[in-house]
Design a protein around this motif. Structure first.
Motif, PDB file in Angstrom:
ATOM      1  N   VAL A  65       9.675 -18.244 -47.355  1.00 62.05           N
ATOM      2  CA  VAL A  65       9.206 -17.481 -46.204  1.00 62.05           C
ATOM      3  C   VAL A  65      10.103 -16.256 -46.072  1.00 62.05           C
ATOM      4  N   VAL A  66       9.502 -15.078 -45.916  1.00 60.96           N
ATOM      5  CA  VAL A  66      10.249 -13.833 -45.758  1.00 60.96           C
ATOM      6  C   VAL A  66       9.834 -13.188 -44.438  1.00 60.96           C
ATOM      7  N   VAL A  97       6.143 -12.584 -42.866  1.00 64.08           N
ATOM      8  CA  VAL A  97       6.011 -12.421 -41.420  1.00 64.08           C
ATOM      9  C   VAL A  97       6.556 -11.054 -41.016  1.00 64.08           C
ATOM     10  N   GLY A  98       5.810 -10.336 -40.174  1.00 66.89           N
ATOM     11  CA  GLY A  98       6.278  -9.079 -39.613  1.00 66.89           C
ATOM     12  C   GLY A  98       6.317  -9.169 -38.105  1.00 66.89           C
ATOM     13  N   LEU A  99       7.508  -9.175 -37.511  1.00 70.44           N
ATOM     14  CA  LEU A  99       7.655  -9.250 -36.069  1.00 70.44           C
ATOM     15  C   LEU A  99       7.693  -7.843 -35.480  1.00 70.44           C
ATOM     16  N   CYS A 100       6.955  -7.617 -34.414  1.00 68.26           N
ATOM     17  CA  CYS A 100       6.943  -6.345 -33.706  1.00 68.26           C
ATOM     18  C   CYS A 100       6.578  -5.213 -34.684  1.00 68.26           C
ATOM     19  N   LEU A 101       7.421  -4.188 -34.818  1.00 65.13           N
ATOM     20  CA  LEU A 101       7.115  -3.079 -35.722  1.00 65.13           C
ATOM     21  C   LEU A 101       7.252  -3.472 -37.186  1.00 65.13           C
ATOM     22  N   GLY A 102       7.676  -4.689 -37.450  1.00 63.40           N
ATOM     23  CA  GLY A 102       7.674  -5.178 -38.825  1.00 63.40           C
ATOM     24  C   GLY A 102       6.275  -5.211 -39.414  1.00 63.40           C
ATOM     25  N   ALA A 103       5.255  -5.223 -38.549  1.00 64.93           N
ATOM     26  CA  ALA A 103       3.875  -5.168 -39.033  1.00 64.93           C
ATOM     27  C   ALA A 103       3.615  -3.887 -39.815  1.00 64.93           C
ATOM     28  N   LEU A 111      -0.084  -5.610 -47.581  1.00 65.33           N
ATOM     29  CA  LEU A 111      -0.316  -7.042 -47.369  1.00 65.33           C
ATOM     30  C   LEU A 111      -1.342  -7.344 -46.284  1.00 65.33           C
ATOM     31  N   LEU A 112      -1.792  -6.322 -45.558  1.00 64.58           N
ATOM     32  CA  LEU A 112      -2.682  -6.561 -44.426  1.00 64.58           C
ATOM     33  C   LEU A 112      -4.079  -5.988 -44.620  1.00 64.58           C
ATOM     34  N   GLU A 145      -2.738 -15.123 -40.173  1.00 65.63           N
ATOM     35  CA  GLU A 145      -3.764 -14.966 -41.194  1.00 65.63           C
ATOM     36  C   GLU A 145      -3.478 -15.838 -42.419  1.00 65.63           C
ATOM     37  N   GLY A 146      -2.740 -16.902 -42.212  1.00 65.10           N
ATOM     38  CA  GLY A 146      -2.457 -17.827 -43.297  1.00 65.10           C
ATOM     39  C   GLY A 146      -1.239 -17.414 -44.097  1.00 65.10           C
ATOM     40  N   ALA A 147      -1.413 -16.491 -45.026  1.00 62.44           N
ATOM     41  CA  ALA A 147      -0.310 -16.051 -45.879  1.00 62.44           C
ATOM     42  C   ALA A 147       0.573 -15.021 -45.198  1.00 62.44           C
ATOM     43  N   VAL A 148       0.060 -14.367 -44.156  1.00 59.84           N
ATOM     44  CA  VAL A 148       0.842 -13.359 -43.431  1.00 59.84           C
ATOM     45  C   VAL A 148       0.677 -13.564 -41.932  1.00 59.84           C
TER      46      VAL A 148
END
Length: 314
Positions: A65-66, A97-103, A111-112, A145-148
């Motif tokens: 997990v990253v 995983v991207g938290l907040c502005l990590g998206a 990845l999205l 979304e499963g993988a992200v």
């Protein structure tokens, strides 16, 4: 299992501490690995805080997990070294995983595309304009979304991490950690980001908090809105406003989420017999329990239980 948290100069200490608080204690206790990874050197934090980490970014290449906890500025491109780590993780099947502005980092890494995602409410419009191929869920606390996975602002990162912990180690463990952190275990990803809060310390807010805690303690009690309003000494209209500000919805919505969370905990702890679980958690019968699970989770209770990892019972 190995979880890698990516750090960078100027990182928010709060965002960095969120995945550490959720995954550090239970994962280390269970023998899993947790690494904060960054390029060599000090990471300047807010207010002159200096952070250092033992692990280089390359260690994230070994992780299952990253997590990218935020980014410095939505208008600043995420650095190439972080994008490379995110792309490599997704390519080998790691969960990202991207938290907040990590998206924004996950989006820049490609990845999205074609997926649902969210980010901090102040930047959802810019996020959607910049990435028209992404279905932006502007009001969501987090999107799985499963993988992200992506989350909204600071506090929503905690909800996202607790949700992920439930996926990895079971709802029982996620609820245990939520209790330890004094956090609500039942905040759904679809709950709105922008909730007005009742005035802190007001007598009405205190009475409402006490009433909701009493309902958690005895979920079989189903007061009407008028009955609850009389109990807390508010008008029906005023109570409805307080509930919307506090929970993002009405009394029935909150009761359903709370009861589903309690049923999840009982199922994860090994309880069987849906009629019995339904009765203890305040549902009229097993049919009502199944309907509530479908509404909140899109699954039946047994489908949800089958997705829980082995050994996740409390």
């Amino acid at each position: 299992m190995h979880i890698a948290i990516l750090a960078y100069p100027g990182i928010s200490p709060f965002l960095l501490s969120t995945p550490l608080a959720v995954f550090g204690e239970p994962f280390l206790e269970a023998g899993h690995q947790l690494s904060v990874c960054a390029n060599p050197g000090q990471l300047g934090g807010i207010g002159g805080l200096a952070l250092t980490t033992h692990w280089p970014l390359a260690r994230a290449h070994e992780a299952d997990v990253v997590i990218l906890p935020g980014w410095r500025d939505a208008d600043e491109p995420v650095s190439a070294d972080l994008l490379e780590v995110l792309s490599e993780a997704a390519a080998r099947g790691a969960l990202v995983v991207g938290l907040c502005l990590g998206a924004f980092g996950l989006a820049a890494a490609g990845l999205l595309q074609g997926r649902r995602a969210t980010t901090h409410w102040r930047h959802t419009e810019a996020f959607a304009r910049r990435h028209p191929d992404i279905q932006v869920e502007a009001d969501a606390l987090f999107v799985d979304e499963g993988a992200v996975l992506t989350s909204a602002g600071l506090a929503a990162g905690l909800d996202c991490c607790l949700h992920l912990l439930g996926r990895l180690m079971g709802t029982g463990e996620a609820n245990r950690v939520a209790r330890h952190l004094v956090a609500a275990p039942q905040r759904a990803g679809t709950q709105a980001q922008l909730l007005k809060q009742p005035t802190l310390g007001s007598s009405g807010a205190r009475r409402l908090s006490e009433a909701l805690e009493a309902l958690r303690a005895d979920p079989r009690y189903s007061p009407s809105l008028d009955e609850l309003a009389a109990h807390v000494g508010m008008s029906r209209r005023n109570l409805s406003r307080h509930l919307r500000e506090r929970t993002g919805g009405g009394l029935k919505d909150w009761l359903r989420r709370m009861r589903v969370a309690q049923a999840q905990a009982q199922l994860a702890a090994g309880a069987r017999g849906l009629e019995s679980i339904a009765s203890r958690c305040g549902f009229a019968d097993a049919h009502a329990l199944r309907a509530a699970f479908r509404t909140e989770l899109g699954l039946t209770p047994m489908q949800w239980l089958a997705q829980q990892p082995p050994g996740s019972r409390e």
